[in-house]
Scaffold this motif. Structure first.
Motif, PDB file in Angstrom:
ATOM      1  N   ILE A 250       3.072  -5.518   7.485  1.00  0.00           N
ATOM      2  CA  ILE A 250       2.836  -4.992   6.138  1.00  0.00           C
ATOM      3  C   ILE A 250       1.962  -3.740   6.209  1.00  0.00           C
ATOM      4  O   ILE A 250       2.259  -2.715   5.587  1.00  0.00           O
ATOM      5  N   ALA A 251       0.879  -3.826   6.977  1.00  0.00           N
ATOM      6  CA  ALA A 251      -0.021  -2.678   7.123  1.00  0.00           C
ATOM      7  C   ALA A 251       0.694  -1.505   7.780  1.00  0.00           C
ATOM      8  O   ALA A 251       0.458  -0.341   7.428  1.00  0.00           O
ATOM      9  N   GLY A 252       1.563  -1.793   8.738  1.00  0.00           N
ATOM     10  CA  GLY A 252       2.303  -0.730   9.406  1.00  0.00           C
ATOM     11  C   GLY A 252       3.207   0.018   8.448  1.00  0.00           C
ATOM     12  O   GLY A 252       3.286   1.254   8.474  1.00  0.00           O
ATOM     13  N   ILE A 253       3.895  -0.709   7.580  1.00  0.00           N
ATOM     14  CA  ILE A 253       4.803  -0.066   6.624  1.00  0.00           C
ATOM     15  C   ILE A 253       4.033   0.806   5.634  1.00  0.00           C
ATOM     16  O   ILE A 253       4.377   1.980   5.418  1.00  0.00           O
TER      17      ILE A 253
ATOM     18  N   ASP B 148       1.811  -2.912 -10.421  1.00  0.00           N
ATOM     19  CA  ASP B 148       1.318  -1.552 -10.226  1.00  0.00           C
ATOM     20  C   ASP B 148       1.295  -1.252  -8.730  1.00  0.00           C
ATOM     21  O   ASP B 148       0.363  -1.616  -8.022  1.00  0.00           O
ATOM     22  N   LEU B 149       2.335  -0.579  -8.257  1.00  0.00           N
ATOM     23  CA  LEU B 149       2.434  -0.275  -6.828  1.00  0.00           C
ATOM     24  C   LEU B 149       1.673   0.986  -6.462  1.00  0.00           C
ATOM     25  O   LEU B 149       1.541   1.289  -5.267  1.00  0.00           O
ATOM     26  N   ARG B 150       1.162   1.696  -7.435  1.00  0.00           N
ATOM     27  CA  ARG B 150       0.426   2.925  -7.147  1.00  0.00           C
ATOM     28  C   ARG B 150      -1.066   2.682  -6.994  1.00  0.00           C
ATOM     29  O   ARG B 150      -1.711   3.263  -6.131  1.00  0.00           O
ATOM     30  N   ASN B 151      -1.616   1.800  -7.829  1.00  0.00           N
ATOM     31  CA  ASN B 151      -3.063   1.602  -7.846  1.00  0.00           C
ATOM     32  C   ASN B 151      -3.523   0.240  -7.357  1.00  0.00           C
ATOM     33  O   ASN B 151      -4.713   0.057  -7.105  1.00  0.00           O
ATOM     34  N   SER B 152      -2.626  -0.705  -7.243  1.00  0.00           N
ATOM     35  CA  SER B 152      -2.984  -2.050  -6.799  1.00  0.00           C
ATOM     36  C   SER B 152      -2.511  -2.280  -5.372  1.00  0.00           C
ATOM     37  O   SER B 152      -1.307  -2.465  -5.120  1.00  0.00           O
ATOM     38  N   ALA B 153      -3.448  -2.292  -4.439  1.00  0.00           N
ATOM     39  CA  ALA B 153      -3.090  -2.582  -3.046  1.00  0.00           C
ATOM     40  C   ALA B 153      -2.522  -3.986  -2.933  1.00  0.00           C
ATOM     41  O   ALA B 153      -1.617  -4.234  -2.123  1.00  0.00           O
ATOM     42  N   ALA B 154      -3.037  -4.916  -3.736  1.00  0.00           N
ATOM     43  CA  ALA B 154      -2.535  -6.290  -3.703  1.00  0.00           C
ATOM     44  C   ALA B 154      -1.056  -6.338  -4.068  1.00  0.00           C
ATOM     45  O   ALA B 154      -0.249  -6.989  -3.375  1.00  0.00           O
ATOM     46  N   ASP B 155      -0.671  -5.650  -5.141  1.00  0.00           N
ATOM     47  CA  ASP B 155       0.736  -5.638  -5.544  1.00  0.00           C
ATOM     48  C   ASP B 155       1.606  -4.979  -4.478  1.00  0.00           C
ATOM     49  O   ASP B 155       2.734  -5.427  -4.209  1.00  0.00           O
ATOM     50  N   ALA B 156       1.099  -3.911  -3.870  1.00  0.00           N
ATOM     51  CA  ALA B 156       1.858  -3.238  -2.807  1.00  0.00           C
ATOM     52  C   ALA B 156       2.056  -4.171  -1.618  1.00  0.00           C
ATOM     53  O   ALA B 156       3.164  -4.282  -1.072  1.00  0.00           O
ATOM     54  N   ILE B 157       1.011  -4.856  -1.214  1.00  0.00           N
ATOM     55  CA  ILE B 157       1.079  -5.771  -0.072  1.00  0.00           C
ATOM     56  C   ILE B 157       2.060  -6.909  -0.354  1.00  0.00           C
ATOM     57  O   ILE B 157       2.942  -7.214   0.459  1.00  0.00           O
TER      58      ILE B 157
END
Length: 383
Positions: free
Chosen positions: A159-162, A256-265
């Motif tokens: 996940i971190a790599g992507i 919120d994929l722009r401001n929420s790292a949790a949602d992105a992860i």
């Protein structure tokens, strides 16, 4: 999907806003007490800042509007009918989209005969700056990475790599208007691309999904920014991926994929799981060759699609060591060209193939894997 992006003006705009706000908060008493020269300087600064704040996009982000493009306007009407949208809203949205020559240039295919170079490609993504950014991202979001790994079975390092390869952990999310990028590639995709018609159809689908989502959520279709291909947020999701795989991982009631790292992860993990990620399976193994028996043509014919059992893989001269020899699933011989030098090879598993569903490139997949590993090792070295 992932595409390289170049940015710069967002930070300048953000820096301009505090200056403008600060200049406007001085009380009338302080204004009267200030020397005339200082007052003149302040007014000049406010004027310059205001101009900077409302300045139009740079020339590279401007082009011809699609309002006079008959095909685009027909598409707007068709989308409105198919999706039950307000036809006037849809025509206005596409009519204000602009054809960007820069997007067309960035989507040009590589010159025929150009050899890829894994060493150069790798150097763009595995460096101290990106690793250190990944270390901070991991430390700040360790609980979310652990939750995603626990719930979806996708390792935190993948996940971190992507997210690191895509946007340097949110530092470079793109400064193209999404509607401009998608419209340009939908109606004016470079014709010399080997799959131009197929790609144009794909981007029309993404544009339709984008418009439908913005309309349904009562959001301005002219505001979202992203890559030159129309991908947005920390994980650079295309509109269809946003609808299918994005999740409200932090439970705040919105995605919120722009401001929420949790949602992105959580969304990246959900995406990979949806494409078949198998918990505990390695992404690849080292491979060596028996010079006398290796059948490279047969081994490379399926490209990166896992096709061969471990036994048949080795019978064709691609040798595996240790646990790899007993791998239960299919394998692919993955070739990474190194320019004029000898290619590098690995035995890719089904999980390697899953990573390529994010971006259809073995080079991309290896960069993700190696960056993620480097970030995890940096985390483990911390006291």
């Amino acid at each position: 999907m992932s595409y390289p992006v170049v940015f710069g003006l967002l930070l300048a705009a953000a820096l301009a806003l505090p200056l403008h706000a600060s200049a406007g908060t001085h009380s009338q008493t302080r204004k009267k007490a200030a020397p005339a020269a200082a007052q003149k300087a302040k007014k000049s600064a406010i004027k310059k800042t205001s101009v900077r704040k409302v300045r139009s996009a740079p020339a590279s982000r401007q082009g011809l509007p699609y309002a006079d493009h008959p095909e685009a306007m027909r598409f707007a009407d068709e989308v409105a009918e198919r999706r039950g949208l307000d036809p006037a809203w849809t025509r206005r949205a596409i009519g204000q989209a602009q054809q960007l020559p820069l997007v067309q240039r960035l989507m040009q295919p590589a010159q025929p005969g150009t050899r890829k170079n894994w060493a150069i490609y790798r150097s763009r993504f595995i460096d101290n700056f990106r690793i250190n950014a990944g270390l901070r991202f991991w430390q700040e979001n360790e609980s979310w990475l652990a939750k995603a790994e626990r719930e979806h079975g996708v390792p935190a390092e993948i996940i971190a790599g992507i997210i690191g390869v895509e946007t340097i952990y949110g530092r470079q999310m793109g400064d193209f208007r999404v509607i401009d990028a998608l419209s340009t590639l939908a109606f004016n995709h470079p014709e010399n691309h080997p799959r131009a018609a197929e790609r144009a159809a794909y981007f029309r689908g993404e544009l339709e999904q984008f418009l439908s989502t913005q309309h349904r959520r009562s959001l301005d279709p002219l505001e979202p920014l992203g890559s030159f291909a129309g991908a947005t947020g920390m994980p650079q999701f295309m509109p269809s991926s946003w609808v299918k795989w994005a999740v409200d991982f932090d439970g705040d009631g919105r995605i919120d994929l722009r401001n929420s790292a949790a949602d992105a992860i959580g969304s990246v993990a959900n995406y990979l799981k949806g494409y078949g990620w198998q918990t505990g399976m390695p992404t690849h193994y080292p491979v060596r060759f028996d010079a006398e028996t290796v059948d490279m043509d047969t081994l490379l014919a399926p490209d990166i699609l896992p096709t061969f059992s471990a036994a048949s893989f080795q019978a064709k001269g691609a040798l595996l060591d240790g646990a790899a020899a007993g791998h239960a699933g299919p394998l692919a011989l993955v070739e990474l060209e190194n320019g004029d030098g000898p290619s590098s090879y690995v035995a890719g598993t089904e999980n390697f193939y899953v990573v390529t569903r994010y971006n259809h490139s073995s080079y991309y997949a290896m960069a993700v894997i190696e960056l993620g590993r480097a970030v995890r090792e940096a985390v483990e070295r911390q006291p």
